[in-house]
Design a protein around this motif. Structure first.
Motif, PDB file in Angstrom:
ATOM      1  N   ASP A  27       0.832  -1.202   0.000  1.00 10.11           N
ATOM      2  CA  ASP A  27       0.000   0.000   0.000  1.00 10.11           C
ATOM      3  C   ASP A  27       0.869   1.255   0.000  1.00 10.11           C
ATOM      4  O   ASP A  27       0.537   2.248  -0.649  1.00 10.11           O
ATOM      5  N   GLY A  28       1.996   1.207   0.680  1.00 11.50           N
ATOM      6  CA  GLY A  28       2.885   2.381   0.681  1.00 11.50           C
ATOM      7  C   GLY A  28       3.381   2.664  -0.725  1.00 11.50           C
ATOM      8  O   GLY A  28       3.359   3.810  -1.200  1.00 11.50           O
ATOM      9  N   ASN A  49      -1.749  -4.049   3.165  1.00 10.61           N
ATOM     10  CA  ASN A  49      -1.736  -4.424   4.592  1.00 10.61           C
ATOM     11  C   ASN A  49      -1.779  -3.190   5.481  1.00 10.61           C
ATOM     12  O   ASN A  49      -1.493  -3.239   6.657  1.00 10.61           O
ATOM     13  N   GLU A  50      -2.133  -2.090   4.890  1.00  6.70           N
ATOM     14  CA  GLU A  50      -2.551  -0.880   5.595  1.00  6.70           C
ATOM     15  C   GLU A  50      -1.474  -0.218   6.448  1.00  6.70           C
ATOM     16  O   GLU A  50      -1.775   0.444   7.436  1.00  6.70           O
ATOM     17  N   ALA A  51      -0.212  -0.400   6.078  1.00  4.71           N
ATOM     18  CA  ALA A  51       0.873   0.358   6.717  1.00  4.71           C
ATOM     19  C   ALA A  51       2.189  -0.008   6.034  1.00  4.71           C
ATOM     20  O   ALA A  51       2.241  -0.939   5.230  1.00  4.71           O
ATOM     21  N   TYR A  52       3.227   0.745   6.362  1.00 11.47           N
ATOM     22  CA  TYR A  52       4.582   0.407   5.906  1.00 11.47           C
ATOM     23  C   TYR A  52       5.103  -0.665   6.847  1.00 11.47           C
ATOM     24  O   TYR A  52       5.644  -0.362   7.912  1.00 11.47           O
ATOM     25  N   MET A  53       4.932  -1.917   6.481  1.00 13.86           N
ATOM     26  CA  MET A  53       5.312  -2.992   7.391  1.00 13.86           C
ATOM     27  C   MET A  53       6.808  -3.254   7.350  1.00 13.86           C
ATOM     28  O   MET A  53       7.430  -3.503   8.377  1.00 13.86           O
TER      29      MET A  53
HETATM   30 MG   LIG Z   1       1.987  -2.113   3.533  1.00 12.10          MG
END
Ligand SMILES: [Mg+2]
Ligand SMILES: Cc1ncc(C[n+]2csc(CCOP(=O)(O)OP(=O)(O)O)c2C)c(N)n1
Ligand code: SF4
Lengths: 335, 406
Positions: free
Chosen positions: A112-113, A140-144
């Motif tokens: 996503d990022g 996955n809704e964030a910078y993992m």
């Molecule tokens: Mg992500």
């Protein structure tokens, strides 16, 4: 037509499954966390897309956990360049294959990022110019990869390391960006969302996109046990709840027109989804009026989605949010 | 056959002769005419390639990287802010050892905004791991572009062909554009061994741990050093075919007994050469034209400087807080040489400031000092400086306003 009534044992099923010729683009043995939604989603995408593809992959977890030199989990021609240029790398591959008269389809993979934020411009350019590329966003809704920082895909009120709750904040202050609508606004032939909880829906959409000559986009909701703070055995359950609450609408758009959505059989309260995840735990402090307000706010977002995308189911449907995750060998006959 | 062509037009026609399959670029002065001319060639059916008009230089560089990795010969061009925007991709292209050719229409960098020529842009990406070749005139730029493809594909390194913006790109000169047959015989079709291919899947651009990174850098560095041989061979072979050399790694022009040398990169060579003919009363002077800046030709330079007592290095960019970028490298290359010349470091013509013939006289005057100055911008005009900057040294020895270093 007569069906063969010979008893099928569990052992036989396992045997049949193992011997079913199925193309796998990603090998096991990579270094993703247990229960990683992104790893599963990438495997499903490559299975459905088949071997005649070439992949451009953005920097991020998927890139890192699959290719620690000198090892690689990929069975496909795969290239990683940078975090924010995947749309352009894929466009270049496509231009080259076109010039060489080769039929290989180009896939672009980004988190996503890489998609919503830093690589958005290159993605937009690729879509606008009409390159024959299937762009897949593993959301996955964030910078993992860098340790769980907020992105513009992080949902409202979620805790990340750069949107921590505190006396002045209740997690992320802003809304999750509606990337699908923005992407679809490029008037591309096909843009859709799907979720790792619904493997057959995911496969079907990949196959559909593969057949289209032109830019297509697939956003796959992919839980990250580490970043979301849920049990790694519950990734599918969590992903399914995101759909069943209305927080992650599963929809399809053609040339920016809504042409389909996965109906929700029994809409679940958002708290069923949120309470499984540590990233929302600050919303469950009953003594905090702000928490109560935020929960109401998130419920309102889900209700809005259900209305806006016509997600309300009309009774039972084999392909609704309670049926679509059933594996049906032999097709819809058994639905 | 000689034709009167604008530099950019000549480059576009030359690129077409090299038959790239994918071209991607984004407009920026003074590179724009190159891309516009290519677009016209494509539109008129005179050039058969996928021309992609991207949304930024960042995507231009990325797109040609993707295309080259998929096995196509590619081309892009940029300048100034565009080169800086590309810089992350430029490092990536070189690190992945993907061959391609880029024209840098050299231009100053903002701020202050200037669309005019100097070489700060290509100097800013000096360490990106590309081969950098500087052209003194448009014929050299044409010949170097053709050679660049051969060098890139033989060494698996990208090549940046640097030509001064406006001075070359926008100047009409009689230029010989070679015949297609000649270029075809010199440049075989691109066959990239590491091209991505579903029949033979490989993973490119993987993560490496500290166990392998140093080795990758070592190999890249040595590939660049080794490329010197290919640069020479490509120029020799081209000379056989066309009768013209584009200057190898570097070339020396001037009397053998000259004790003074001036080292240049790019088109200022022409100005100095003309000035030398004009100011015959000045001492004999060798002009050293450094064509290959990366790889840096240490041995050739030491050889070229034999017999010199004074070497002026003319900079077209600066490293603020240090001074001359090329001079520092020249100093290092010559150090330890028993008869090492004194090195004088001057920047000239920054942001398009006119470089008059008279500069030659000024340079000769400026080196008559007991100790060479560390570095100065020789054509700075002190009367234009704010008062607080008046304490600085002026190298302009003609000026009465010369001040001492505090
Ligand atoms: Mg992500
Ligand atoms: C230009 C640039 N800025 C920052 C980074 C550091 N970085 C690498 S991956 C990443 C986050 C990736 O997030 P996402 O795209 O959502 O993928 P995920 O790891 O979550 O799958 C960041 C910030 C980088 N590699 N390049
Ligand atoms: S951090 Fe999340 S996305 Fe990354 S490998 Fe682990 S589970 Fe997957």
């Amino acid at each position: 037509m007569k069906t063969n009534k010979r008893a099928v044992t569990a052992d036989m099923l396992v045997h049949l499954r193992k011997n079913q010729p199925r193309f796998e683009g990603i090998e096991s043995g990579h270094r993703a966390c247990l229960g990683c939604g992104e790893a599963l989603a990438a495997r499903l995408v490559t299975e459905a897309a088949g071997p005649e593809v070439m992949i451009a992959n953005a920097t991020g977890c998927l890139e890192i956990f699959t290719t620690p030199w000198p090892e690689s989990a990929w069975r496909l021609p795969w290239m990683h360049s940078l975090f924010e240029n995947t749309g352009a790398i894929a466009a270049g591959m496509e231009a080259a294959l076109k010039a060489q008269g080769k039929p290989t389809k180009v896939l672009a993979f980004g988190g996503d990022g890489a998609t919503f934020d830093i690589g958005f411009q290159a993605l937009s350019g690729m879509l606008e110019r009409g390159h024959n590329v299937l762009y897949v966003c593993f959301d996955n809704e964030a910078y993992m990869n860098t340790g769980i920082q907020r992105s513009s895909s992080t949902p409202h009120a979620a805790m990340t390391t750069t949107s921590p709750p505190g006396s002045e904040r209740m997690g992320k202050r802003h809304l999750k960006k509606n990337i699908l609508t923005i992407v679809a606004a490029h008037q591309i032939p096909y843009a859709a969302t799907t979720s790792v909880a619904y493997a057959s829906d995911l496969r079907k959409k990949v196959r559909r996109a593969m057949e289209i000559e032109g830019p297509t986009f697939l956003q796959i909701h992919s839980p990250c046990p580490l970043g979301w703070g849920h049990d790694s055995a519950h990734s599918i359950k969590v992903a399914r709840l995101a759909v069943q609450t209305g927080l992650f609408p599963v929809i399809e758009l053609e040339r920016s027109e809504l042409i389909g959505s996965m109906p929700i059989r029994h809409p679940r309260p958002v708290t069923d989804y949120l309470k499984l995840q540590q990233r929302f735990r600050h919303l469950f402090n009953k003594d905090d009026a702000r928490a109560v307000e935020e929960l109401a706010h998130i419920q309102a977002l889900a209700d809005h989605n259900i209305k806006h995308y016509c997600l309300d189911g009309e009774g039972m449907d084999a392909l609704d949010s309670d049926g679509a995750d059933t594996v049906r060998r032999g097709g819809m006959r058994w639905a | 056959m000689l034709k009167a062509l604008e530099g950019s037009q000549a480059i576009a026609q030359t690129v077409a002769l090299c038959r790239p399959q994918v071209v991607a670029a984004y407009p920026i002065t003074p590179q724009t005419h190159i891309v516009e001319n290519i677009a016209k060639l494509v539109a008129d059916g005179k050039m058969d390639c996928e021309l992609v008009s991207v949304e930024s230089e960042f995507s231009a560089a990325s797109l040609v990287l993707g295309a080259a990795s998929a096995g196509s010969r590619t081309y892009t061009a940029s300048a100034s802010q565009g080169i800086l925007l590309m810089s992350e991709v430029l490092y990536n292209i070189a690190g992945l050892r993907v061959p391609m050719v880029l024209t840098c229409a050299n231009r100053a960098i903002s701020a202050p905004l200037s669309i005019w020529n100097d070489q700060q842009d290509s100097m800013a990406v000096r360490d990106a791991g590309w081969i950098q070749l500087y052209c003194a005139d448009n014929q050299e730029a044409v010949d170097t572009t053709i050679q660049a493809y051969r060098i890139a594909e033989a060494t698996e390194l990208p090549v940046m062909v640097c030509m001064d913006g406006f001075t070359l790109t926008h100047t009409l000169e009689p230029i010989d554009i070679p015949e297609q047959d000649m270029v075809d015989s010199y440049l075989p079709p691109f066959n990239f061994k590491r091209a991505l291919d579903p029949a033979n899947p490989t993973s490119v651009g993987t993560l490496v741990s500290p166990d392998f990174y140093s080795e990758a850098r070592h190999s890249h560095h040595h590939a660049l050093l080794d490329a010197a041989d290919e640069i020479i061979a490509a120029d020799n072979d081209w000379k056989q075919l066309s009768g013209r050399s584009a200057g190898g790694l570097l070339s020396v022009d001037g009397p053998d007994d000259a004790r003074i040398g001036i080292l240049t990169l790019g088109s200022v060579f022409g100005t100095l050469s003309e000035a030398r003919d004009e100011y015959t009363e000045l001492p004999p002077t060798k002009l050293i034209k450094l064509r290959s800046y990366r790889p840096f030709p240490v041995d050739a330079l030491r050889h070229a400087c034999a017999g010199l007592t004074e070497l002026i290095v003319l900079e077209r960019a600066i490293s603020p807080g240090y001074g001359g970028i090329v001079s520092a490298e020249v100093q290092m290359a010559l150090s330890g040489k028993p008869d090492m010349p004194r090195i004088h470091s001057f920047a000239v013509g920054l942001g398009g400031r006119d470089i008059p013939l008279d500069i030659y006289r000024k340079l000769h005057a400026a080196i008559k000092v007991p100790e060479p100055r560390a570095f100065s911008i020789i054509d700075v005009e002190p009367e234009k400086l704010p008062v607080e900057d008046h304490g600085i040294e002026s190298a302009n020895t003609d000026s009465n306003q010369q001040r001492s270093i505090s």
